[in-house]
Design a protein around this motif. Structure first.
Motif, PDB file in Angstrom:
ATOM      1  N   GLY A  58       0.813  -1.208   0.000  1.00  8.14           N
ATOM      2  CA  GLY A  58       0.000   0.000   0.000  1.00  8.14           C
ATOM      3  C   GLY A  58       0.847   1.259   0.000  1.00  8.14           C
ATOM      4  O   GLY A  58       2.081   1.212  -0.068  1.00  8.14           O
TER       5      GLY A  58
ATOM      6  N   HIS B 177      -1.432  -8.506   9.573  1.00  9.03           N
ATOM      7  CA  HIS B 177      -2.378  -7.585   8.953  1.00  9.03           C
ATOM      8  C   HIS B 177      -1.952  -6.152   9.262  1.00  9.03           C
ATOM      9  O   HIS B 177      -1.709  -5.810  10.430  1.00  9.03           O
ATOM     10  CB  HIS B 177      -3.798  -7.820   9.475  1.00  9.03           C
ATOM     11  CG  HIS B 177      -4.341  -9.188   9.139  1.00  9.03           C
ATOM     12  ND1 HIS B 177      -3.886 -10.336   9.743  1.00  9.03           N
ATOM     13  CD2 HIS B 177      -5.303  -9.566   8.262  1.00  9.03           C
ATOM     14  CE1 HIS B 177      -4.547 -11.379   9.254  1.00  9.03           C
ATOM     15  NE2 HIS B 177      -5.402 -10.938   8.362  1.00  9.03           N
TER      16      HIS B 177
ATOM     17  N   GLY C 107      -2.750  -1.925   8.177  1.00 12.46           N
ATOM     18  CA  GLY C 107      -3.608  -1.014   7.423  1.00 12.46           C
ATOM     19  C   GLY C 107      -3.973   0.237   8.182  1.00 12.46           C
ATOM     20  O   GLY C 107      -3.404   0.545   9.225  1.00 12.46           O
TER      21      GLY C 107
ATOM     22  N   ASP D  84      -7.574   1.183   3.902  1.00 14.77           N
ATOM     23  CA  ASP D  84      -7.212  -0.080   3.263  1.00 14.77           C
ATOM     24  C   ASP D  84      -6.388  -0.949   4.219  1.00 14.77           C
ATOM     25  O   ASP D  84      -5.645  -0.455   5.071  1.00 14.77           O
ATOM     26  CB  ASP D  84      -6.437   0.162   1.962  1.00 14.77           C
ATOM     27  CG  ASP D  84      -5.228   1.061   2.132  1.00 14.77           C
ATOM     28  OD1 ASP D  84      -5.222   1.902   3.063  1.00 14.77           O
ATOM     29  OD2 ASP D  84      -4.272   0.924   1.346  1.00 14.77           O
TER      30      ASP D  84
ATOM     31  N   TYR E 266      -4.090  -4.909   4.456  1.00 13.70           N
ATOM     32  CA  TYR E 266      -3.399  -5.954   3.713  1.00 13.70           C
ATOM     33  C   TYR E 266      -2.962  -7.041   4.682  1.00 13.70           C
ATOM     34  O   TYR E 266      -2.652  -6.771   5.851  1.00 13.70           O
ATOM     35  CB  TYR E 266      -2.184  -5.377   2.982  1.00 13.70           C
ATOM     36  CG  TYR E 266      -2.526  -4.262   2.030  1.00 13.70           C
ATOM     37  CD1 TYR E 266      -2.756  -4.516   0.680  1.00 13.70           C
ATOM     38  CD2 TYR E 266      -2.645  -2.948   2.500  1.00 13.70           C
ATOM     39  CE1 TYR E 266      -3.085  -3.483  -0.189  1.00 13.70           C
ATOM     40  CE2 TYR E 266      -2.983  -1.912   1.632  1.00 13.70           C
ATOM     41  CZ  TYR E 266      -3.210  -2.192   0.294  1.00 13.70           C
ATOM     42  OH  TYR E 266      -3.554  -1.168  -0.560  1.00 13.70           O
TER      43      TYR E 266
ATOM     44  N   TYR F 258      -0.224 -10.349   5.179  1.00  8.87           N
ATOM     45  CA  TYR F 258       1.060 -10.873   4.708  1.00  8.87           C
ATOM     46  C   TYR F 258       1.174 -12.349   5.070  1.00  8.87           C
ATOM     47  O   TYR F 258       0.976 -12.731   6.233  1.00  8.87           O
ATOM     48  CB  TYR F 258       2.218 -10.099   5.331  1.00  8.87           C
ATOM     49  CG  TYR F 258       3.572 -10.681   4.984  1.00  8.87           C
ATOM     50  CD1 TYR F 258       4.143 -10.450   3.745  1.00  8.87           C
ATOM     51  CD2 TYR F 258       4.251 -11.479   5.905  1.00  8.87           C
ATOM     52  CE1 TYR F 258       5.377 -10.996   3.415  1.00  8.87           C
ATOM     53  CE2 TYR F 258       5.480 -12.020   5.587  1.00  8.87           C
ATOM     54  CZ  TYR F 258       6.033 -11.788   4.342  1.00  8.87           C
ATOM     55  OH  TYR F 258       7.245 -12.341   4.025  1.00  8.87           O
TER      56      TYR F 258
ATOM     57  N   TRP G 115       2.062 -10.293   0.042  1.00  4.79           N
ATOM     58  CA  TRP G 115       0.968  -9.501   0.580  1.00  4.79           C
ATOM     59  C   TRP G 115      -0.270  -9.658  -0.317  1.00  4.79           C
ATOM     60  O   TRP G 115      -0.145  -9.807  -1.531  1.00  4.79           O
ATOM     61  CB  TRP G 115       1.326  -8.026   0.612  1.00  4.79           C
ATOM     62  CG  TRP G 115       2.388  -7.638   1.588  1.00  4.79           C
ATOM     63  CD1 TRP G 115       3.734  -7.611   1.373  1.00  4.79           C
ATOM     64  CD2 TRP G 115       2.180  -7.183   2.931  1.00  4.79           C
ATOM     65  NE1 TRP G 115       4.391  -7.172   2.492  1.00  4.79           N
ATOM     66  CE2 TRP G 115       3.471  -6.901   3.469  1.00  4.79           C
ATOM     67  CE3 TRP G 115       1.059  -6.982   3.738  1.00  4.79           C
ATOM     68  CZ2 TRP G 115       3.648  -6.425   4.772  1.00  4.79           C
ATOM     69  CZ3 TRP G 115       1.234  -6.513   5.027  1.00  4.79           C
ATOM     70  CH2 TRP G 115       2.508  -6.245   5.536  1.00  4.79           C
ATOM     71  N   SER G 116      -1.439  -9.563   0.307  1.00  6.36           N
ATOM     72  CA  SER G 116      -2.690  -9.518  -0.463  1.00  6.36           C
ATOM     73  C   SER G 116      -3.671  -8.607   0.254  1.00  6.36           C
ATOM     74  O   SER G 116      -3.648  -8.494   1.488  1.00  6.36           O
ATOM     75  CB  SER G 116      -3.291 -10.921  -0.618  1.00  6.36           C
ATOM     76  OG  SER G 116      -3.532 -11.507   0.640  1.00  6.36           O
ATOM     77  N   GLY G 117      -4.516  -7.947  -0.506  1.00  3.27           N
ATOM     78  CA  GLY G 117      -5.488  -7.046   0.091  1.00  3.27           C
ATOM     79  C   GLY G 117      -6.621  -7.803   0.768  1.00  3.27           C
ATOM     80  O   GLY G 117      -7.007  -8.895   0.348  1.00  3.27           O
TER      81      GLY G 117
END
Length: 429
Positions: free
Chosen positions: A243, A259, A261, A273, A275, A277, A284-286
């Motif tokens: 991000g 996590h 954000g 937002d 993300y 890990y 990483w993914s949203g």
């Protein structure tokens, strides 16, 4: 688990002073009465250390009514004689707790069996003493490095790791230290290998520690993620946070995933937002965005496979009391507001399935000292003992699920390098 006393297996006869009581006398100095009985208290200790900690000695009658309490007794007291009327009594002792407990304090209590005074005699009254657990805030050894704020920390088992941060001269640090709860000692480790920084996020998972985001020396936002291995005191740089660079973000560990954000970008754009890990894939993914208003300065913790996000700032300058939870299976859900004052960047622990939260910045001039616990089974908040150290901003804190810690930070013209452990209060039957 840790122990704060050593085993003793002998009678500890600490004083030759004699206790007595005359019910009709006023508080203060007691008249010495002859021809009555007297007692000599002998402390019998198998699990408690007395040391130099002062204590109170209370005399009770057969109905368990308190007749008199001798306060602040020490092992230096001797040759004090007070009369007891003929009758049935027992003696209770309890260590005095200083305003700020330290790990070197000895906490103990004990109660004798009932005994009878029948004539002008002096009798030994054995009082078995037992160690009492530390409860709530306990001061431990100060950090041996220079005071600072915005430092980074995490805890693995019973060792706290801390370093980085900044001082009032805007100097950034990259030193790295460990504190052993078991031995109450600090050890300097290898320096953090990345650039100097402060206000980074710190957390632990699977016996490793992690450092993410933060401010560089030129105040630019960093997006790096580093992993620390305590086995060989080594660091590894992992995949960068995907991000935007940001400050005042929050992080929590849930289902073995990190996590990260929320936060604020460029000092004025609040974000929502988040993300996750995955260490195995180094990827990483949203995840679903935070459903409330864009927020920075959240405080987060995880208990019972659910993460709690508390307070924070919306609309750039409005502190809140908001309380949201996140679960990987069910997503986000809003909870009733935190009942204390609105704030940001507080201190939070998850201990034995209970959430603890407080301190933080109530306004730009007022750091909080209040502390609260939340029982998720009945969704109830209860205020507990205030933080016992000096109030301050931008502390470091964390928990291993059994013990919490908090320390460092600044207030006014003072920076701190002290450290406090938080032990949950023992439930009384």
């Amino acid at each position: 688990m840790l122990k704060f006393t050593r085993q003793l297996s002998f009678l500890v006869v600490l004083f030759g002073f004699l206790f007595g009581f005359t019910a009709c006398q006023d508080e203060g100095e007691k008249e010495i009465v002859t021809g009555k009985g007297a007692i000599k208290v002998v402390l019998v200790s198998s699990t408690a250390q007395i040391g130099t900690t002062p204590f109170d000695v209370t005399i009770l009658n057969a109905k368990n009514q308190v007749l008199y309490t001798f306060t602040g007794v020490t092992t230096a007291d001797s040759d004090k004689s007070y009369a007891l009327e003929p009758g049935e009594y027992k003696v209770s002792i309890r260590s005095k707790r200083s305003e700020v407990l330290q790990i070197t304090d000895h906490l103990f209590s004990g109660t004798s069996d009932f005994f009878v005074i029948t004539s002008a005699q002096t009798i030994d009254i054995p009082v078995p003493t037992h160690a009492e657990p530390f409860e709530q805030w306990v001061r431990v050894a100060d950090a041996p490095f220079s005071p600072r704020y915005g430092s980074t920390s995490f805890i693995i088992d019973s060792t706290i790791y801390v370093g980085l941060g900044a001082n009032f001269l805007n100097e950034r640090f990259q030193d790295w230290w460990s504190y052993s709860i078991a031995t109450n000692t600090w050890t300097q480790l290898r320096n953090f290998p990345g650039a100097k920084r402060f206000a980074t996020l710190g957390f632990s998972a699977n016996d490793k520690g992690y450092v993410c985001l933060g401010y560089a020396e030129d105040n630019s936002n960093l997006i790096e993620l580093w992993e620390y291995n305590p086995v060989d005191d080594s660091w590894e740089r992992l995949a960068d946070f995907p991000g935007d660079g940001r400050s005042s973000a929050t992080a929590f560990v849930l289902d073995d995933k990190i996590h990260v954000g929320s936060g604020i970008r460029n000092g004025y754009i609040s974000l929502l937002d988040f993300y996750a890990y995955d260490r195995i894939q180094n990827k990483w993914s949203g995840i679903v965005d935070f459903p409330g208003d864009s927020t920075y300065g959240f405080t987060s913790l995880t208990i019972n496979n659910t993460s709690h996000l508390l307070a924070g700032v919306v609309d750039n300058d409005v502190r809140t009391k908001q309380h949201f939870i996140y679960n990987a299976a069910t997503g986000w859900a809003q909870q009733p507001d935190f009942p204390g004052e609105a704030r940001l960047e507080g201190v939070a622990f998850g201990i034995n399935g209970i959430a603890y939260f407080g301190l933080g910045s109530i306004d730009n001039n007022t750091p909080g000292r209040d502390f609260w616990k939340f029982d998720p089974e009945n969704s109830a908040w209860t205020q507990v003992d205030d933080f016992v150290g000096q109030r301050r901003f931008i502390m470091m804190s964390g928990s291993n699920g059994y013990i919490g810690y908090a320390g460092l930070g600044y207030y006014g013209n003072t920076m701190y390098n002290d450290l406090y452990l938080y032990f949950p209060a023992v439930e009384k039957n």
